[in-house]
Structures are given as structure tokens and as C-alpha cells.
Write an enzyme that holds these catalytic residues in place. Structure first.
Site, PDB file in Angstrom:
ATOM      1  N   GLY A  11     -25.038 -35.298  22.571  1.00  0.00           N
ATOM      2  CA  GLY A  11     -24.825 -35.257  21.123  1.00  0.00           C
ATOM      3  C   GLY A  11     -24.587 -36.648  20.574  1.00  0.00           C
ATOM      4  O   GLY A  11     -23.758 -36.851  19.683  1.00  0.00           O
ATOM      5  N   GLY A  12     -25.351 -37.619  21.090  1.00  0.00           N
ATOM      6  CA  GLY A  12     -25.025 -39.024  20.822  1.00  0.00           C
ATOM      7  C   GLY A  12     -25.827 -39.701  19.728  1.00  0.00           C
ATOM      8  O   GLY A  12     -25.713 -40.905  19.541  1.00  0.00           O
ATOM      9  N   ASP A  62     -31.056 -29.103  25.124  1.00  0.00           N
ATOM     10  CA  ASP A  62     -29.941 -28.299  24.628  1.00  0.00           C
ATOM     11  C   ASP A  62     -28.872 -28.269  25.718  1.00  0.00           C
ATOM     12  O   ASP A  62     -29.097 -27.712  26.795  1.00  0.00           O
ATOM     13  CB  ASP A  62     -30.457 -26.886  24.314  1.00  0.00           C
ATOM     14  CG  ASP A  62     -29.366 -25.948  23.826  1.00  0.00           C
ATOM     15  OD1 ASP A  62     -28.177 -26.285  23.941  1.00  0.00           O
ATOM     16  OD2 ASP A  62     -29.727 -24.856  23.341  1.00  0.00           O
ATOM     17  N   ASN A  89     -19.923 -34.976  24.822  1.00  0.00           N
ATOM     18  CA  ASN A  89     -19.496 -35.102  23.428  1.00  0.00           C
ATOM     19  C   ASN A  89     -20.079 -34.035  22.505  1.00  0.00           C
ATOM     20  O   ASN A  89     -19.476 -33.704  21.489  1.00  0.00           O
ATOM     21  CB  ASN A  89     -19.881 -36.504  22.932  1.00  0.00           C
ATOM     22  CG  ASN A  89     -19.788 -36.639  21.427  1.00  0.00           C
ATOM     23  OD1 ASN A  89     -18.689 -36.810  20.884  1.00  0.00           O
ATOM     24  ND2 ASN A  89     -20.920 -36.535  20.732  1.00  0.00           N
ATOM     25  N   SER A 141     -10.157 -32.020  21.521  1.00  0.00           N
ATOM     26  CA  SER A 141      -9.680 -32.076  20.129  1.00  0.00           C
ATOM     27  C   SER A 141      -8.179 -31.827  20.122  1.00  0.00           C
ATOM     28  O   SER A 141      -7.651 -31.165  21.031  1.00  0.00           O
ATOM     29  CB  SER A 141     -10.379 -30.985  19.305  1.00  0.00           C
ATOM     30  OG  SER A 141      -9.729 -30.815  18.062  1.00  0.00           O
ATOM     31  N   TYR A 154     -13.318 -22.420  18.681  1.00  0.00           N
ATOM     32  CA  TYR A 154     -13.347 -23.886  18.858  1.00  0.00           C
ATOM     33  C   TYR A 154     -12.119 -24.358  19.645  1.00  0.00           C
ATOM     34  O   TYR A 154     -12.241 -25.151  20.600  1.00  0.00           O
ATOM     35  CB  TYR A 154     -13.403 -24.533  17.475  1.00  0.00           C
ATOM     36  CG  TYR A 154     -13.556 -26.035  17.467  1.00  0.00           C
ATOM     37  CD1 TYR A 154     -14.793 -26.631  17.709  1.00  0.00           C
ATOM     38  CD2 TYR A 154     -12.469 -26.858  17.185  1.00  0.00           C
ATOM     39  CE1 TYR A 154     -14.931 -28.018  17.675  1.00  0.00           C
ATOM     40  CE2 TYR A 154     -12.600 -28.239  17.145  1.00  0.00           C
ATOM     41  CZ  TYR A 154     -13.825 -28.815  17.392  1.00  0.00           C
ATOM     42  OH  TYR A 154     -13.966 -30.188  17.362  1.00  0.00           O
ATOM     43  N   ALA A 156     -10.240 -22.651  21.696  1.00  0.00           N
ATOM     44  CA  ALA A 156     -10.327 -22.193  23.092  1.00  0.00           C
ATOM     45  C   ALA A 156     -11.298 -23.069  23.880  1.00  0.00           C
ATOM     46  O   ALA A 156     -11.034 -23.430  25.035  1.00  0.00           O
ATOM     47  CB  ALA A 156     -10.760 -20.731  23.137  1.00  0.00           C
ATOM     48  N   LYS A 158     -12.043 -26.178  23.320  1.00  0.00           N
ATOM     49  CA  LYS A 158     -11.487 -27.523  23.501  1.00  0.00           C
ATOM     50  C   LYS A 158     -10.310 -27.510  24.484  1.00  0.00           C
ATOM     51  O   LYS A 158     -10.087 -28.473  25.222  1.00  0.00           O
ATOM     52  CB  LYS A 158     -11.075 -28.114  22.146  1.00  0.00           C
ATOM     53  CG  LYS A 158     -12.253 -28.335  21.184  1.00  0.00           C
ATOM     54  CD  LYS A 158     -13.265 -29.302  21.759  1.00  0.00           C
ATOM     55  CE  LYS A 158     -14.385 -29.642  20.808  1.00  0.00           C
ATOM     56  NZ  LYS A 158     -15.383 -30.553  21.402  1.00  0.00           N
ATOM     57  N   ILE A 187     -11.500 -36.729  12.032  1.00  0.00           N
ATOM     58  CA  ILE A 187     -12.364 -37.917  12.071  1.00  0.00           C
ATOM     59  C   ILE A 187     -13.496 -37.727  11.064  1.00  0.00           C
ATOM     60  O   ILE A 187     -14.085 -36.643  10.981  1.00  0.00           O
ATOM     61  CB  ILE A 187     -12.958 -38.107  13.485  1.00  0.00           C
ATOM     62  CG1 ILE A 187     -11.854 -38.056  14.567  1.00  0.00           C
ATOM     63  CG2 ILE A 187     -13.733 -39.424  13.563  1.00  0.00           C
ATOM     64  CD1 ILE A 187     -10.741 -39.071  14.444  1.00  0.00           C
TER      65      ILE A 187
HETATM   66  P1  NAP Z   1     -21.447 -34.230  14.733  1.00  0.00           P
HETATM   67  O1  NAP Z   1     -21.576 -35.395  13.800  1.00  0.00           O
HETATM   68  O2  NAP Z   1     -21.799 -32.870  14.273  1.00  0.00           O
HETATM   69  O3  NAP Z   1     -22.204 -34.587  16.088  1.00  0.00           O
HETATM   70  C1  NAP Z   1     -22.376 -33.646  17.109  1.00  0.00           C
HETATM   71  C2  NAP Z   1     -23.721 -33.880  17.727  1.00  0.00           C
HETATM   72  O4  NAP Z   1     -23.910 -32.910  18.792  1.00  0.00           O
HETATM   73  C3  NAP Z   1     -24.856 -33.670  16.722  1.00  0.00           C
HETATM   74  O5  NAP Z   1     -25.802 -34.697  16.821  1.00  0.00           O
HETATM   75  C4  NAP Z   1     -25.417 -32.325  17.150  1.00  0.00           C
HETATM   76  O6  NAP Z   1     -26.779 -32.143  16.822  1.00  0.00           O
HETATM   77  C5  NAP Z   1     -25.221 -32.394  18.664  1.00  0.00           C
HETATM   78  N1  NAP Z   1     -25.376 -31.084  19.266  1.00  0.00           N
HETATM   79  C6  NAP Z   1     -24.939 -29.888  18.788  1.00  0.00           C
HETATM   80  N2  NAP Z   1     -25.329 -28.888  19.593  1.00  0.00           N
HETATM   81  C7  NAP Z   1     -26.022 -29.455  20.599  1.00  0.00           C
HETATM   82  C8  NAP Z   1     -26.699 -28.930  21.734  1.00  0.00           C
HETATM   83  N3  NAP Z   1     -26.707 -27.608  21.991  1.00  0.00           N
HETATM   84  N4  NAP Z   1     -27.319 -29.789  22.585  1.00  0.00           N
HETATM   85  C9  NAP Z   1     -27.310 -31.120  22.332  1.00  0.00           C
HETATM   86  N5  NAP Z   1     -26.709 -31.665  21.256  1.00  0.00           N
HETATM   87  C10 NAP Z   1     -26.070 -30.847  20.401  1.00  0.00           C
HETATM   88  O7  NAP Z   1     -19.921 -34.107  15.240  1.00  0.00           O
HETATM   89  P2  NAP Z   1     -18.809 -35.198  15.546  1.00  0.00           P
HETATM   90  O8  NAP Z   1     -17.761 -35.049  14.501  1.00  0.00           O
HETATM   91  O9  NAP Z   1     -19.401 -36.516  15.848  1.00  0.00           O
HETATM   92  O10 NAP Z   1     -18.190 -34.546  16.875  1.00  0.00           O
HETATM   93  C11 NAP Z   1     -18.483 -35.006  18.180  1.00  0.00           C
HETATM   94  C12 NAP Z   1     -17.521 -34.320  19.133  1.00  0.00           C
HETATM   95  O11 NAP Z   1     -16.170 -34.619  18.759  1.00  0.00           O
HETATM   96  C13 NAP Z   1     -17.631 -32.797  19.111  1.00  0.00           C
HETATM   97  O12 NAP Z   1     -17.464 -32.284  20.422  1.00  0.00           O
HETATM   98  C14 NAP Z   1     -16.464 -32.379  18.243  1.00  0.00           C
HETATM   99  O13 NAP Z   1     -16.025 -31.074  18.531  1.00  0.00           O
HETATM  100  C15 NAP Z   1     -15.434 -33.432  18.616  1.00  0.00           C
HETATM  101  N6  NAP Z   1     -14.396 -33.589  17.609  1.00  0.00           N
HETATM  102  C16 NAP Z   1     -14.692 -33.993  16.350  1.00  0.00           C
HETATM  103  C17 NAP Z   1     -13.662 -34.121  15.423  1.00  0.00           C
HETATM  104  C18 NAP Z   1     -13.892 -34.566  14.008  1.00  0.00           C
HETATM  105  O14 NAP Z   1     -12.927 -34.580  13.216  1.00  0.00           O
HETATM  106  N7  NAP Z   1     -15.107 -34.955  13.634  1.00  0.00           N
HETATM  107  C19 NAP Z   1     -12.327 -33.834  15.792  1.00  0.00           C
HETATM  108  C20 NAP Z   1     -12.086 -33.439  17.092  1.00  0.00           C
HETATM  109  C21 NAP Z   1     -13.113 -33.325  18.006  1.00  0.00           C
HETATM  110  P3  NAP Z   1     -27.217 -31.230  15.533  1.00  0.00           P
HETATM  111  O15 NAP Z   1     -26.218 -31.412  14.477  1.00  0.00           O
HETATM  112  O16 NAP Z   1     -28.569 -31.696  15.236  1.00  0.00           O
HETATM  113  O17 NAP Z   1     -27.185 -29.793  16.009  1.00  0.00           O
END
Ligand code: NAP
Length: 243
Positions: A11-12, A62, A89, A141, A154, A156, A158, A187
Site C-alpha cells: 500500500g505504498g 492484492d 502498511n 493503530s 478495524y 480487531a 489492528k 494522521i
Molecule cells: P491510504 O492513504 O488509504 O493508503 C492505503 C493504501 O493501501 C492505498 O494506496 C490503498 O490502495 C492500499 N490498499 C488497500 N487495499 C489494498 C490491497 N488489498 N492490496 C494492496 N494495497 C491495498 O491510508 P493511510 O492513511 O496512508 O494508511 C496506511 C496504513 O496506516 C493503514 O494500514 C492504516 O490502517 C494505518 N493507519 C492510518 C492512520 C491514519 O490516521 N491515516 C491511523 C492509524 C493507522 P487503494 O486506496 O487504491 O485501495
């Protein structure tokens, strides 16, 4: 095989994962970006990482599909020889109060957020064992530590990542493979874009601001590169949200 470390980041192509990719690239790593989007969508991210002087490659798959994960990891090893750092990630939310949460909503989030860490780590770790070194970082998280109303699935997933982290740290420590989790608070990314007015959240954060992807990336870089003796930890990076 390259002398430089190679980091695989799921997910990078955007958000926190992309920021971590840039931080590791700046620190001298080459980067494998995974995402579910197509290669054209990920290309700007690849170009930006290359502009930092690193090699960067994109693998579309995926993370919740075991077969796709295994095929892709085998291809990475054939093409690049190793994976030194794995950042699990990729993640999604499908929020709702528990009474209204259907099984599909539950299973999808568990499979993408937690199942993926099993699939990808399982595919990668045998190569880390052969190399007798490696670092795995799972993106958990604060809600995995503390829970959150409306996020049973979510939270569960994490929390499960933290259990996986601690168990793998115990199983693989003697192989010189460290496994840690990072627990971000609020974030600013696409995932949190629909939070609306963030004033109420800000009141809860002693640091008085939402976090940035760079705040998380600095801790990921520390766990990946700057320590040899931290393992099995879940590090909260939340501006002090819960103290
Ligand atoms: P984001 O901007 O939505 O990025 C997540 C990425 O993962 C997206 O590019 C998404 O692609 C990709 N992804 C989703 N399903 C996938 C799959 N099945 N296979 C491969 N890639 C996939 O989210 P983020 O905020 O950067 O979050 C990154 C991580 O940090 C996540 O695990 C999230 O739970 C965790 N986190 C975030 C926050 C926050 O406040 N933002 C807080 C705590 C933890 P598509 O969107 O194209 O599907």
C-alpha cells in the site's frame, strides 16, 4: 545482488506508506512499492522515489490474496535477490457500529488489514531467514491498543497485528529478524480525509496537531535501520493522544 537494502512496502503508492518509502530511500534503501492500483497510477510515486537517488519498482497485487502475494514475492526475489525490510502498511476502513456491522464488512477489513500481514510476512520471512537478517514493521493503530466505537473490525485487525508482531518477534529473534508495530494516531491522509472538522480531535492531542505521514515515516525508519535491538514493540505515534 545490490549492497543497498531493499524495502518492500505494501500500500505504498500514497499516504503513510509512500512517506515511509521516501524516508527509507533517503536513508539509502532501494524500494519495492506494492499497491492495488495499476502501474500508471503508481508511476508518479516511483518517479519521486527515483528522484531521491534510489531504485524503485512497482508490483501490483492484492495483499489479501495469498496466491497473488506468493507469486509477486517469488518474482521480487528472482528479480532483486532479497527483501531486507518489509513494511506491512496496506489497510482499509469499513466503519460502522457493531450491531449494524455485517459479516462482509468484518471479514474484508480483517483479511486486508490482518490477513495480509500473514500472507506477505509468510512469503518473505523464509528469505530473511536464509539471509539471517531482516526487519518487519506492521502498521497497526492506536485503536488496536485502545479500541474505538464504530471500528470493531478495524480495531480487531489492528490489535491482531500487535499479537502477530510480538509472536513473530519471539519466534524469529534468534534468526536476527526483528518485528515491530507502529501505532499511529490521527494522521492526515486520504483515510482520514472524511473526518470533517478536526477541532474536536485536536483537543484530545497534547501536541495540538494532527500527525503527518512524515511523523510516522521517521519512526519506521528508526525501526527499520537505526536499531539492532528493538523487537516485539508496538510504538504509539500519536502526539500523546493516549498517555
Ligand atoms: P491510504 O492513504 O488509504 O493508503 C492505503 C493504501 O493501501 C492505498 O494506496 C490503498 O490502495 C492500499 N490498499 C488497500 N487495499 C489494498 C490491497 N488489498 N492490496 C494492496 N494495497 C491495498 O491510508 P493511510 O492513511 O496512508 O494508511 C496506511 C496504513 O496506516 C493503514 O494500514 C492504516 O490502517 C494505518 N493507519 C492510518 C492512520 C491514519 O490516521 N491515516 C491511523 C492509524 C493507522 P487503494 O486506496 O487504491 O485501495
Amino acid at each position: 545482488m545490490s549492497e543497498r537494502k531493499i524495502a518492500l512496502i505494501t500500500g505504498g503508492s500514497r499516504g503513510i506508506g509512500f512517506s515511509c518509502a521516501k524516508e527509507l530511500a533517503k536513508a539509502g534503501c532501494d524500494i519495492i512499492i506494492n499497491d492495488i492500483c495499476d502501474a500508471a497510477t503508481a508511476q508518479p510515486a516511483i518517479d519521486e522515489i527515483k528522484s531521491l537517488g534510489a531504485e524503485a519498482w512497482f508490483y501490483q497485487f492484492d495483499v489479501s490474496n495469498d496466491e497473488q502475494v506468493h507469486t509477486a514475492v517469488e518474482k521480487m526475489i528472482a528479480e532483486h535477490g532479497k527483501i531486507d525490510i518489509l513494511l506491512n502498511n496496506a489497510g482499509i476502513t469499513k466503519d460502522g457500529l457493531f450491531v449494524k456491522m455485517d459479516a462482509e464488512q468484518w471479514e474484508r477489513v480483517i483479511k486486508i488489514n490482518l490477513g495480509s500481514a500473514y500472507y506477505v510476512s509468510h512469503a518473505v520471512i523464509k528469505y530473511m531467514m536464509k539471509a539471517r537478517q531482516g526487519a518487519i514493521i506492521n502498521m497497526s493503530s492506536v485503536v488496536g491498543l485502545h479500541g474505538n466505537a464504530g471500528q470493531a473490525n478495524y480495531s480487531a485487525s489492528k490489535a491482531g497485528l500487535i499479537g502477530l508482531t510480538k509472536t513473530l518477534a519471539k519466534e524469529f529473534g534468534k534468526r536476527n529478524i526483528r518485528v515491530n508495530a507502529v501505532c499511529p494516531g490521527f494522521i492526515q491522509t486520504a483515510m482520514t480525509a472524511d473526518l470533517g472538522n478536526t477541532d474536536e480531535y485536536m483537543k484530545l492531542i497534547p501536541m495540538g496537531r494532527l500527525g503527518t505521514p512524515e511523523d510516522i515515516a521517521k519512526v519506521v525508519k528508526f525501526l527499520a535501520l537505526d536499531t539492532d535491538y528493538v523487537t516485539g514493540q508496538a510504538i504509539e505515534v500519536s502526539g500523546g493522544l493516549i498517555i
